[in-house]
Design a protein around this motif. Structure first.
Motif, mmCIF file in Angstrom:
data_model
loop_
_atom_site.group_PDB
_atom_site.id
_atom_site.type_symbol
_atom_site.label_atom_id
_atom_site.label_comp_id
_atom_site.label_asym_id
_atom_site.label_seq_id
_atom_site.Cartn_x
_atom_site.Cartn_y
_atom_site.Cartn_z
ATOM 1 N N THR A 138 57.227 15.545 14.577
ATOM 2 C CA THR A 138 56.509 14.676 13.640
ATOM 3 C C THR A 138 56.835 13.220 13.962
ATOM 4 O OG1 THR A 138 58.331 14.723 12.059
ATOM 5 C CG2 THR A 138 56.599 16.373 11.779
ATOM 6 N N SER A 139 56.055 12.309 13.395
ATOM 7 C CA SER A 139 56.353 10.883 13.524
ATOM 8 C C SER A 139 57.545 10.547 12.648
ATOM 9 C CB SER A 139 55.152 10.039 13.097
ATOM 10 O OG SER A 139 54.085 10.201 13.989
ATOM 11 N N GLU A 141 60.774 7.479 11.981
ATOM 12 C CA GLU A 141 61.382 6.193 12.261
ATOM 13 C C GLU A 141 62.803 6.198 11.701
ATOM 14 O OE1 GLU A 141 61.189 2.158 13.787
ATOM 15 O OE2 GLU A 141 59.986 3.973 14.065
ATOM 16 N N ARG A 229 56.672 10.360 8.562
ATOM 17 C CA ARG A 229 55.273 10.246 8.158
ATOM 18 C C ARG A 229 54.553 11.518 8.561
ATOM 19 N NH1 ARG A 229 57.699 6.935 11.258
ATOM 20 N NH2 ARG A 229 55.932 6.415 12.581
ATOM 21 N N GLU A 666 48.111 15.776 13.243
ATOM 22 C CA GLU A 666 48.635 14.601 13.919
ATOM 23 C C GLU A 666 48.854 14.922 15.387
ATOM 24 O OE1 GLU A 666 52.570 11.657 13.519
ATOM 25 O OE2 GLU A 666 52.477 13.575 12.471
ATOM 26 N N GLY A 668 50.492 12.933 19.016
ATOM 27 C CA GLY A 668 51.184 11.734 19.454
ATOM 28 C C GLY A 668 51.839 11.886 20.807
ATOM 29 N N ARG A 670 55.356 10.099 23.040
ATOM 30 C CA ARG A 670 56.513 9.219 23.105
ATOM 31 C C ARG A 670 56.928 9.081 24.569
ATOM 32 N NH1 ARG A 670 58.333 12.833 18.885
ATOM 33 N NH2 ARG A 670 58.157 11.821 16.849
ATOM 34 N N ASP A 679 55.808 4.790 21.085
ATOM 35 C CA ASP A 679 55.420 5.982 20.331
ATOM 36 C C ASP A 679 54.054 5.704 19.720
ATOM 37 O OD1 ASP A 679 55.148 8.187 18.652
ATOM 38 O OD2 ASP A 679 57.251 8.177 18.057
ATOM 39 N N ALA A 681 50.683 7.623 17.696
ATOM 40 C CA ALA A 681 50.266 8.833 16.985
ATOM 41 C C ALA A 681 48.943 8.591 16.266
ATOM 42 C CB ALA A 681 51.330 9.262 15.977
ATOM 43 N N GLU A 714 48.909 4.869 14.734
ATOM 44 C CA GLU A 714 50.162 4.129 14.709
ATOM 45 C C GLU A 714 50.656 3.919 16.142
ATOM 46 O OE1 GLU A 714 52.101 5.955 10.578
ATOM 47 O OE2 GLU A 714 52.971 6.395 12.544
ATOM 48 N N ASN A 732 55.447 -2.737 15.583
ATOM 49 C CA ASN A 732 54.513 -1.629 15.391
ATOM 50 C C ASN A 732 53.259 -2.133 14.700
ATOM 51 O OD1 ASN A 732 54.769 -1.105 12.301
ATOM 52 N ND2 ASN A 732 56.903 -1.087 13.008
ATOM 53 N N THR A 734 49.659 -0.484 12.685
ATOM 54 C CA THR A 734 48.976 0.681 12.135
ATOM 55 C C THR A 734 47.553 0.300 11.772
ATOM 56 O OG1 THR A 734 51.046 1.535 11.206
ATOM 57 C CG2 THR A 734 48.993 2.432 10.318
#
Length: 919
Positions: A138-139, A141, A229, A666, A668, A670, A679, A681, A714, A732, A734
């Motif tokens: 998953t995303s 941080e 997220r 989702e 993504g 990385r 990263d 997504a 993102e 970052n 979004t």
């Protein structure tokens, strides 16, 4: 375990859940093996490649299992593994992970080099087990301890403000709103509905009906914050459809250490007692016994500050919390006892007039001014009656002693204000049973008393004379208990591994709220001439708004499997079933019988997450989740009888028997590039049967109005140049599009109350709808069709940047938060301006022996002192903005009088000077 069994025995309404829980307990007892630990023992040391010095706190884990240990202050470790084929993984934040096969070596020494990409940072929230960020599905941080030390957050919102996909509303001081990936957060009582907030994996509160920060103030005990997220509902339940914020508490190390920080704030205006505004934060932790097995962590803060608004009231109080850990020998597990005690008042919960035509602070009002900064208002005393309006029989509400209830606004605000107290105790344990079996249990109980006392604008719009307002005087006692039990089994093969989790969760919270309200008019044309105009009754008369006893009981069972194949492919699957029972009792009039209502909600969540390593620095990932959100007690209108003869309930909720269903996917990637990492997504979410709180004919109700869809992208990047150690750059951006889908808003009554009358939406054929469409429901009822419109309050673009430089003798930090334009209302008539917040700081450092340090610094929050409107109350869920636009297209009357509303601006600039000592 005794608490769990007693709870389910006493809960007759949860018969099926009790049987299921007992079955799980029996299964756990049957699964626990009688086994010896692994037979091969290896030991060694871990050193830093550059400094050649030992590294303490390095995680040493047997690959494919949860068998692990950490190095001591000399960099040494000892671990028992299965055999010569076992592989040890050495990992440490900021260092490159190293894998070494045990083989025939009795001792293995590892050397770690710096890793500047952050991809090897360990995370636990995404999977509940330590994994590298690179391998998460998953995303996620991570706001680590170094970052927290630099930004010095005073709230959870401040700590995560720079995370991708997060929008933070900081207009109300030390309490703030959080929006994750465009989800429509917030209920009538201000709680988070889709993002769960946790401390060490357990929710801060056992209900989504209250703001989590009402029982916790951010402190130096927090080691790091992880922000997930995307849906995490199979891990955290019905309130995690948007994600999770987990604050991980420090644990005592082998050496005594800690930090003390003194902070002084500049006065924005004359303080109530002309004293300094200051805060003291502290944390101390270390080992208690010689064998380092018993360790402690203790810290907190004390505060006195006249705040960022002229309320004539201070933010003040304290919080202390700590934990005591006993670590068993040979990595057999640990036991932790924890506690928290706080008692504080956070003000700044009041509004100021906002000019709708310019979307700025109205007239000659200051961005720091508030309605409550008016001394004569404090002197008003009102008595509580059956209703605030004149009635044929005006009966007084009596307290338990039979006396009339009379409230002096000034005494109520000054003596207690928006206070909070919490007495909390927790007990948790993790036990390694051998052969890959681990059992964990986390228990917490807390007793919270809280109050919200403030003046509130009661009309959508008003002119610069008399504004209809309400003063709320509410207090609540909350008794909260929760427990989570997990059994894990790890199986490791040559090419694949599995980590199975079976668990159960329960919580019970009892809420005892009592809220009084005082309806009145105020003349708010000028802050220096504000005055009480007239009460709604013949004399100052208040009414009782809520007086209840609400119990929420939540029970869950869940199962998951975290799989890994060929050290490249990670697959996580999970399923969860939640049951929520709400028992509501209310007695607004002590001389009448109690009104009751019981409801039950249940549903399931399921998730699939995948991560594939393309190479040592690049991975692609994705996840698919089906989650749900059940209504909490705040979603149900305050209970009242429409008829006292047949006891018919008034305002019966419509459609709340069905849960909101949230589906999310989702995708993504990385990747690391030398000293940088990136990263990216893409996410898409659909919320069906969305429940919204709206004003319908002047009454606040919660009801399902349709569905929402949210999609976005993102992109975040990190750069830590090896040629300039100490410099870290994170940025970052979004892009998100949150829209209504098959959603309609009923047309009610609202608008200006006063000399301009009441404003309604013009539904005639000739009316200008400003791009909106109407739906004729028949019988003279109309609705505004919101399909394709954007969700209010959700910015389309969020950009965050943070730059930190730490030299041996000095340091500096800079952060920028930019939130793009957002619509104020659902009919897309009004827009907020782009919000820009810049923060900066510098400090001098004096290094001492044994990594001790003294630091003196200055920091500015909102450096450019921007004062744009961040929120306007009562308009996001009201169609009356369209009606007002029809009557006054420029939001200025024909006489040239501007239309005003109740608003909140950005918190003004504050200069902060601090002195800290790390030891």
């Amino acid at each position: 375990m005794i608490n769990i069994v007693n709870y389910f025995k006493s809960n007759q309404n949860n018969l099926n859940m009790r049987k299921l829980f007992l079955a799980i307990t029996l299964l756990i007892a049957w699964l626990i093996p009688i086994a010896a630990f692994a037979q091969t023992t290896t030991s060694g040391t871990v050193t830093d490649k550059d400094t050649k010095q030992p590294v303490s706190g390095v995680s040493v884990m047997e690959k494919g299992t949860e068998n692990s240990t950490v190095t001591n202050d000399k960099g040494a470790y000892t671990i028992k593994v299965k055999g010569a084929s076992s592989v040890l993984i050495f990992s440490y934040t900021g260092k490159k992970s190293t894998q070494i096969t045990v083989g025939s070596n009795a001792g293995i020494n590892a050397v770690l080099s710096d890793d500047y990409s952050s991809l090897n940072d360990l995370v636990v929230t995404a999977s509940r087990q330590p994994v590298r960020k690179l391998e998460a599905t998953t995303s996620i941080e991570i706001i680590n301890s170094k970052t927290l030390k630099m930004i010095k957050p005073e709230s959870v919102a401040e700590a995560i403000a720079a995370a991708p996909g997060i929008y933070v509303n900081t207009s109300q001081g030390r309490r703030a709103g959080i929006v994750t990936r465009g989800f429509p957060e917030g209920n009538p009582l201000g709680g988070l509905e889709y993002t769960t907030m946790l401390i060490d994996g357990l929710p801060i509160l056992a209900t989504t009906g209250r703001l989590p920060e009402s029982s916790f103030g951010f402190d130096l005990n927090v080691e790091k914050v992880e922000v997930v997220r995307g849906s995490a509902a199979t891990l955290f339940g019905r309130s995690a459809a948007a994600g999770a914020i987990n604050m991980i508490t420090k644990v005592g190390g082998e050496k005594l250490g800690g930090s003390v920080r003194f902070t002084s704030y500049n006065n924005l205006f004359k303080s109530t007692d002309n004293s300094f505004n200051n805060r003291i934060d502290f944390n101390i932790n270390g080992a208690i016994t010689k064998n380092k097995k018993l360790r402690f962590n203790f810290g907190g803060w004390t505060l006195k500050d006249n705040g960022t608004r002229q309320t004539n009231l201070d933010d003040k109080g304290y919080q202390v919390r700590g934990n005591l850990d006993y670590i068993f020998a040979n990595n057999k597990g640990k036991i932790q006892a924890s506690f928290m005690r706080n008692n504080y008042i956070f003000q700044n919960l009041t509004d100021m007039p906002a000019d709708v035509s310019s979307m700025k602070v109205a007239g000659n009002w200051s961005p720091t001014g508030t309605i409550q900064n008016w001394d004569p208002f404090y002197n008003i005393r009102f008595t509580i009656y059956e209703t605030g309006f004149p009635t044929p029989v005006a009966r007084r509400v009596l307290n338990a002693k039979g006396d009339s209830i009379s409230i002096n606004i000034g005494n109520s605000l000054r003596d207690r204000g928006n206070f909070n107290t919490n007495n909390q105790f927790g007990l948790s344990g993790s036990f390694n049973l051998g052969k890959g079996w681990i059992i964990e249990d986390r228990f917490r109980t807390q007793h919270i008393t809280a109050a919200t006392k403030y003046s509130f604008g009661g009309t959508n719009f008003f002119q610069n004379t008399n504004q209809f307002r309400l003063y709320f005087d509410g207090e609540s006692e909350n008794k909260d208990v929760m427990n989570e039990l997990r059994l894990r089994k790890s199986i490791a093969g040559e090419k694949s591994s599995h980590s199975f989790t079976l668990g159960a969760y329960f919580s019970r919270i009892e809420l005892l709220p009592t809220t009084y309200s005082f309806s009145h008019f105020l003349n708010v044309a000028r802050p220096d001439s504000i005055k009480f105009a007239v009460p709604l009754a013949a004399f100052p008369r208040g009414s009782i708004t809520r007086n209840g006893d609400y119990i929420e009981k939540a029970s869950s069972v869940f199962f998951g499997d975290e799989m890994k194949f060929n050290n490249k492919l990670t697959v996580n699957v999970g399923i969860r079933y939640d049951v929520l029972n709400i028992e509501m009792k209310e007695n607004k009039k002590p001389y009448d019988s109690t009104i009751t209502r019981d409801v039950k909600h249940s549903d399931w969540s399921a998730s699939l997450g995948v991560n594939y390593l393309l190479n040592s620095k690049t991975a692609v990932y994705g996840n698919l989740t089906r989650a749900f959100k059940a209504p909490d007690y705040a979603s149900y209108s305050s209970l009242e009888f429409v008829s006292y003869t047949n006891r018919t309930l008034l305002r019966l909720p419509k459609g709340l028997s069905n849960n909101e269903i949230v589906t999310n996917y989702e995708m993504g990637i990385r990747s690391g590039f030398g000293d940088a990492s990136i990263d990216a997504a893409f996410f898409h979410t659909l919320i069906k049967n969305r429940v919204a709180s709206i004003f319908e004919n002047g009454i606040l109700v919660s009801k399902p109005l349709g569905s929402n869809k949210i999609s976005g992208l993102e992109i975040s990047a990190t750069y830590n140049p090896s040629q300039l150690k100490g410099l870290s750059i994170r940025t970052n951006i979004t892009f998100q599009n949150a829209q209504f889908k098959e959603f309609s808003l009923p047309i009610g009554v609202g608008g200006i109350i006063g000399n301009a009358g009441v404003i309604n939406v013009d539904t005639t054929a000739s009316a200008n709808l400003y791009g909106n469409k109407l739906i004729n429901k028949g019988g003279g009822k109309w609705e505004v069709d919101l399909a394709g419109k954007h969700l209010p309050g959700v910015p389309k673009v969020i950009w965050n940047t943070m730059i930190v430089y730490a030299h041996k003798y000095f340091g500096a930090d800079f952060s920028a938060n930019v939130n793009g334009k957002r619509y104020v209302d659902a009919t897309e008539i009004l827009q907020y301006p782009t919000l820009v917040t810049l923060n900066a700081g510098i400090n001098g450092r004096l290094p001492l022996k044994d990594k001790k340090e003294i630091r003196l610094g200055i920091q500015a929050k909102n450096l450019t002192n921007k004062t744009d409107l961040q929120n306007v109350t009562g308009l996001s869920a009201s169609e009356i903005v369209l009606g007002q636009k029809q009557k006054t297209p420029t939001f200025v009357t024909t006489a040239g009088v501007p239309i005003w509303a109740s608003g909140y601006t950005q918190s003004p600039r504050r200069w902060i000077v601090y002195l800290s000592f790390d030891f």
